[in-house]
Design a protein around this motif. Structure first.
Motif, PDB file in Angstrom:
ATOM      1  N   THR A  98     -12.588  -0.865   5.399  1.00 62.01           N
ATOM      2  CA  THR A  98     -11.744  -0.549   6.560  1.00 62.01           C
ATOM      3  C   THR A  98     -11.777   0.916   6.962  1.00 62.01           C
ATOM      4  OG1 THR A  98      -9.743  -0.050   5.279  1.00 62.01           O
ATOM      5  CG2 THR A  98     -10.182  -2.374   5.784  1.00 62.01           C
ATOM      6  N   GLY A  99     -12.255   1.788   6.068  1.00 59.32           N
ATOM      7  CA  GLY A  99     -12.224   3.219   6.346  1.00 59.32           C
ATOM      8  C   GLY A  99     -10.891   3.861   6.021  1.00 59.32           C
ATOM      9  N   GLU A 100      -9.893   3.044   5.655  1.00 57.90           N
ATOM     10  CA  GLU A 100      -8.573   3.578   5.302  1.00 57.90           C
ATOM     11  C   GLU A 100      -8.656   4.319   3.977  1.00 57.90           C
ATOM     12  OE1 GLU A 100      -4.264   1.919   3.740  1.00 57.90           O
ATOM     13  OE2 GLU A 100      -5.578   0.569   4.893  1.00 57.90           O
ATOM     14  N   GLU A 101      -8.054   5.509   3.917  1.00 60.63           N
ATOM     15  CA  GLU A 101      -8.021   6.302   2.691  1.00 60.63           C
ATOM     16  C   GLU A 101      -6.643   6.167   2.045  1.00 60.63           C
ATOM     17  OE1 GLU A 101      -9.157  10.308   3.452  1.00 60.63           O
ATOM     18  OE2 GLU A 101     -11.182   9.771   4.122  1.00 60.63           O
ATOM     19  N   PRO A 102      -6.475   5.232   1.138  1.00 59.99           N
ATOM     20  CA  PRO A 102      -5.143   4.982   0.567  1.00 59.99           C
ATOM     21  C   PRO A 102      -4.704   6.090  -0.384  1.00 59.99           C
ATOM     22  CG  PRO A 102      -6.769   3.612  -0.516  1.00 59.99           C
ATOM     23  CD  PRO A 102      -7.487   4.320   0.587  1.00 59.99           C
ATOM     24  N   ALA A 103      -3.482   6.562  -0.184  1.00 64.93           N
ATOM     25  CA  ALA A 103      -2.923   7.537  -1.124  1.00 64.93           C
ATOM     26  C   ALA A 103      -2.269   6.835  -2.308  1.00 64.93           C
ATOM     27  CB  ALA A 103      -1.892   8.412  -0.413  1.00 64.93           C
ATOM     28  N   LEU A 104      -1.775   5.626  -2.058  1.00 67.32           N
ATOM     29  CA  LEU A 104      -1.151   4.805  -3.097  1.00 67.32           C
ATOM     30  C   LEU A 104      -1.703   3.390  -2.990  1.00 67.32           C
ATOM     31  CD1 LEU A 104       2.626   5.811  -2.771  1.00 67.32           C
ATOM     32  CD2 LEU A 104       1.098   6.458  -4.630  1.00 67.32           C
ATOM     33  N   VAL A 105      -1.793   2.709  -4.100  1.00 71.50           N
ATOM     34  CA  VAL A 105      -2.183   1.304  -4.112  1.00 71.50           C
ATOM     35  C   VAL A 105      -1.086   0.506  -4.787  1.00 71.50           C
ATOM     36  CG1 VAL A 105      -3.765  -0.389  -5.107  1.00 71.50           C
ATOM     37  CG2 VAL A 105      -4.666   1.640  -4.020  1.00 71.50           C
ATOM     38  N   ARG A 106      -0.695  -0.556  -4.143  1.00 75.29           N
ATOM     39  CA  ARG A 106       0.331  -1.452  -4.689  1.00 75.29           C
ATOM     40  C   ARG A 106      -0.371  -2.504  -5.557  1.00 75.29           C
ATOM     41  NH1 ARG A 106       5.583  -2.663  -3.046  1.00 75.29           N
ATOM     42  NH2 ARG A 106       6.300  -4.776  -3.484  1.00 75.29           N
ATOM     43  N   LEU A 107       0.113  -2.700  -6.787  1.00 74.87           N
ATOM     44  CA  LEU A 107      -0.538  -3.603  -7.725  1.00 74.87           C
ATOM     45  C   LEU A 107       0.501  -4.481  -8.406  1.00 74.87           C
ATOM     46  CD1 LEU A 107      -3.349  -4.204  -9.155  1.00 74.87           C
ATOM     47  CD2 LEU A 107      -2.521  -2.710 -10.978  1.00 74.87           C
ATOM     48  N   GLU A 108       0.298  -5.792  -8.317  1.00 73.51           N
ATOM     49  CA  GLU A 108       1.155  -6.739  -9.031  1.00 73.51           C
ATOM     50  C   GLU A 108       0.567  -6.940 -10.422  1.00 73.51           C
ATOM     51  OE1 GLU A 108       3.948  -7.984  -7.934  1.00 73.51           O
ATOM     52  OE2 GLU A 108       3.783  -7.188  -5.893  1.00 73.51           O
ATOM     53  N   THR A 109       1.331  -6.622 -11.456  1.00 76.29           N
ATOM     54  CA  THR A 109       0.831  -6.753 -12.824  1.00 76.29           C
ATOM     55  C   THR A 109       1.138  -8.139 -13.382  1.00 76.29           C
ATOM     56  OG1 THR A 109       2.878  -5.952 -13.842  1.00 76.29           O
ATOM     57  CG2 THR A 109       1.227  -4.290 -13.205  1.00 76.29           C
ATOM     58  N   PRO A 110       0.411  -8.576 -14.420  1.00 77.36           N
ATOM     59  CA  PRO A 110       0.701  -9.879 -15.036  1.00 77.36           C
ATOM     60  C   PRO A 110       2.115  -9.986 -15.588  1.00 77.36           C
ATOM     61  CG  PRO A 110      -1.454  -9.082 -15.714  1.00 77.36           C
ATOM     62  CD  PRO A 110      -0.802  -7.962 -14.974  1.00 77.36           C
ATOM     63  N   SER A 111       2.751  -8.855 -15.885  1.00 78.80           N
ATOM     64  CA  SER A 111       4.120  -8.881 -16.410  1.00 78.80           C
ATOM     65  C   SER A 111       5.158  -9.120 -15.318  1.00 78.80           C
ATOM     66  CB  SER A 111       4.433  -7.550 -17.107  1.00 78.80           C
ATOM     67  OG  SER A 111       4.416  -6.486 -16.167  1.00 78.80           O
ATOM     68  N   GLY A 112       4.711  -9.117 -14.046  1.00 75.23           N
ATOM     69  CA  GLY A 112       5.640  -9.295 -12.939  1.00 75.23           C
ATOM     70  C   GLY A 112       6.160  -7.997 -12.360  1.00 75.23           C
ATOM     71  N   VAL A 113       5.797  -6.869 -12.970  1.00 72.93           N
ATOM     72  CA  VAL A 113       6.222  -5.557 -12.473  1.00 72.93           C
ATOM     73  C   VAL A 113       5.234  -5.084 -11.410  1.00 72.93           C
ATOM     74  CG1 VAL A 113       6.599  -3.141 -13.087  1.00 72.93           C
ATOM     75  CG2 VAL A 113       7.334  -4.961 -14.636  1.00 72.93           C
ATOM     76  N   THR A 114       5.746  -4.608 -10.305  1.00 73.36           N
ATOM     77  CA  THR A 114       4.904  -4.078  -9.236  1.00 73.36           C
ATOM     78  C   THR A 114       4.738  -2.575  -9.408  1.00 73.36           C
ATOM     79  OG1 THR A 114       5.653  -5.787  -7.700  1.00 73.36           O
ATOM     80  CG2 THR A 114       4.623  -3.826  -6.746  1.00 73.36           C
ATOM     81  N   LEU A 115       3.502  -2.126  -9.418  1.00 71.49           N
ATOM     82  CA  LEU A 115       3.203  -0.700  -9.546  1.00 71.49           C
ATOM     83  C   LEU A 115       2.717  -0.147  -8.216  1.00 71.49           C
ATOM     84  CD1 LEU A 115       1.146  -0.755 -12.884  1.00 71.49           C
ATOM     85  CD2 LEU A 115       3.576  -0.239 -12.620  1.00 71.49           C
ATOM     86  N   GLU A 116       3.013   1.109  -7.961  1.00 72.80           N
ATOM     87  CA  GLU A 116       2.410   1.849  -6.846  1.00 72.80           C
ATOM     88  C   GLU A 116       1.720   3.064  -7.457  1.00 72.80           C
ATOM     89  OE1 GLU A 116       5.314   2.693  -3.842  1.00 72.80           O
ATOM     90  OE2 GLU A 116       4.967   0.747  -2.867  1.00 72.80           O
ATOM     91  N   LEU A 117       0.400   3.006  -7.534  1.00 74.85           N
ATOM     92  CA  LEU A 117      -0.358   4.002  -8.275  1.00 74.85           C
ATOM     93  C   LEU A 117      -1.070   4.966  -7.334  1.00 74.85           C
ATOM     94  CD1 LEU A 117      -1.886   1.739 -11.073  1.00 74.85           C
ATOM     95  CD2 LEU A 117       0.320   2.904 -10.997  1.00 74.85           C
ATOM     96  N   PRO A 118      -0.991   6.259  -7.619  1.00 76.09           N
ATOM     97  CA  PRO A 118      -1.649   7.257  -6.766  1.00 76.09           C
ATOM     98  C   PRO A 118      -3.169   7.218  -6.924  1.00 76.09           C
ATOM     99  CG  PRO A 118      -0.590   8.310  -8.637  1.00 76.09           C
ATOM    100  CD  PRO A 118      -0.199   6.876  -8.692  1.00 76.09           C
TER     101      PRO A 118
END
Length: 383
Positions: free
Chosen positions: A37-57
């Motif tokens: 897409t050409g988008e430069e993400p500063a953060l990525v949202r990630l759903e972990t197997p434990s059910g916790v959602t992470l936002e990683l730089p």
């Protein structure tokens, strides 16, 4: 961005971190998004197997004609993890096509390769375990579908500096060469996790079992490993820290038929009191056990008082020797330990224990220990 989640360990609040698997999955997502897409993400949202959602730089972004790469830096929280702060990179390459979207995975610099059977991945495969593999591949598929891409996306995972860091881990002992492993079943790192330590012990036993070995020596620490390593092949010796019970259970479940627990008397004597985790926070009955068995062997009140006041089992050994009852006390303790081992190991397993004191050598051997030690020595003589 630090993870704002905590757990209580020994009365302290310790911060959780995220695994190398979460880092690799987030980096692959970011790189796929940048590429498609050409988008430069500063953060990525990630759903972990434990059910916790992470936002990683995301950092270290690069874009080429048919590839993009991004990095996510490992944050182990308050866990003493050697990979803390390591940059995990993903380079994603695209091969356009008319067919359905396909996702693939490869390993680059600093990622280990499996060379022995018995681990999560087969021999010859990158040391990227099953759960993070699926996290990475599902992320590629989701990003490709979102962008309307029909072709092949391949993520090449790397960890610059990983080969040197891996030398400070269990990887060389497990036959994982050339770098770190990409790990994690929950996506999170729990600080001071005993589960992680026992899992690493089981992994080492699993590798040994897969090589066809039916005998193993389990030892709590470096001193025991060094002492018995003079007699036994290092690869037949597995260090189990304080987790004697968990290590014995793992060895039995993996099919080892002959198991010797061996180490310093200060650790092994606790088995006579039914303490399977020998860390002092779970109990320290060394002197009480030595004193009780000294009384059974005919020791007097003066000897009992000296034993109870002794700061170490080394000094206790000297007290018993001066009283002339070291051997009968060790025999008495050995009988008790043998019974404890039989009950935990169950039928069909030959199990024994041997303990040493630095200036006296082996002072305690249960009923099966001598035969087990000789068998392990003979095995060593053939290689």
């Amino acid at each position: 961005m630090k993870l704002d989640r905590f757990r209580q360990v020994d009365g302290k609040l310790l911060r959780l971190g995220y695994t190398t698997g979460s880092c690799a999955a987030a980096a692959a997502r970011a790189a796929a998004r940048l590429l498609l897409t050409g988008e430069e993400p500063a953060l990525v949202r990630l759903e972990t197997p434990s059910g916790v959602t992470l936002e990683l730089p995301v950092e270290d972004l690069s874009l080429g004609e048919d590839w993009a790469s991004c990095g996510v830096r490992k944050d182990a929280g308050d866990d003493p993890d050697v990979t803390d702060g390591l940059l995990i990179r993903a380079e994603v390459r695209k091969e356009p096509g008319e067919g359905p979207l396909a996702a693939a995975l490869a390993a680059g610099e600093g990622i280990g390769v499996v060379t022995l059977p018995g681990l999560d991945q087969p021999v010859g495969a990158p040391a990227i375990n099953r759960v993070p593999r699926e996290m990475i591949l599902s992320g590629l598929r989701e990003e490709g579908k979102r962008a309307g891409f029909t072709g092949r996306l391949t993520a090449i995972i790397s960890a610059p500096g990983g080969e040197e860091i891996a030398k400070r881990t269990f990887n060389p002992r497990l036959g994982i060469l050339g770098g770190i492993s990409i790990l994690g079943t929950s996506g999170l790192v729990e600080p001071m996790s005993e589960a992680a330590l026992t899992a690493s012990i089981r992994a080492e036993l699993s590798v040994l079992a897969a090589s066809g070995e039916g005998r193993v020596l389990l030892t709590p620490g470096n001193y025991g490993k060094e002492f018995f390593g003079r007699m036994i092949l290092p690869r037949l010796t597995v260090k189990c820290s304080n987790f004697l019970g968990e290590a014995l259970d793992a060895a039995v479940s993996l099919g080892f038929g002959e198991i010797l627990l061996a180490g310093h008397l200060g650790k092994l004597v606790k088995l006579a009191g039914g303490l399977w985790n020998t860390h002092s926070r779970y109990g320290d009955c060394r002197m009480e056990l030595l004193t009780a068995h000294a009384a059974l062997a005919g020791g007097d009140r003066k000897t009992a008082a000296a034993l109870m006041a002794a700061p170490t089992t080394v000094q206790a050994g000297e007290i018993l020797a001066e009283a002339g009852i070291l051997a009968p006390v060790m025999d008495s303790l050995g009988e008790r330990i043998a019974g404890v081992l039989r009950r935990r190991a169950g039928e069909g397993v030959t199990v024994g224990a041997a303990a040493y004191l630095p200036d006296r050598g082996i002072v305690l051997m249960t009923e099966n220990a001598g035969a087990l030690l000789q068998a392990l020595e003979r095995r060593g003589d053939t290689e």
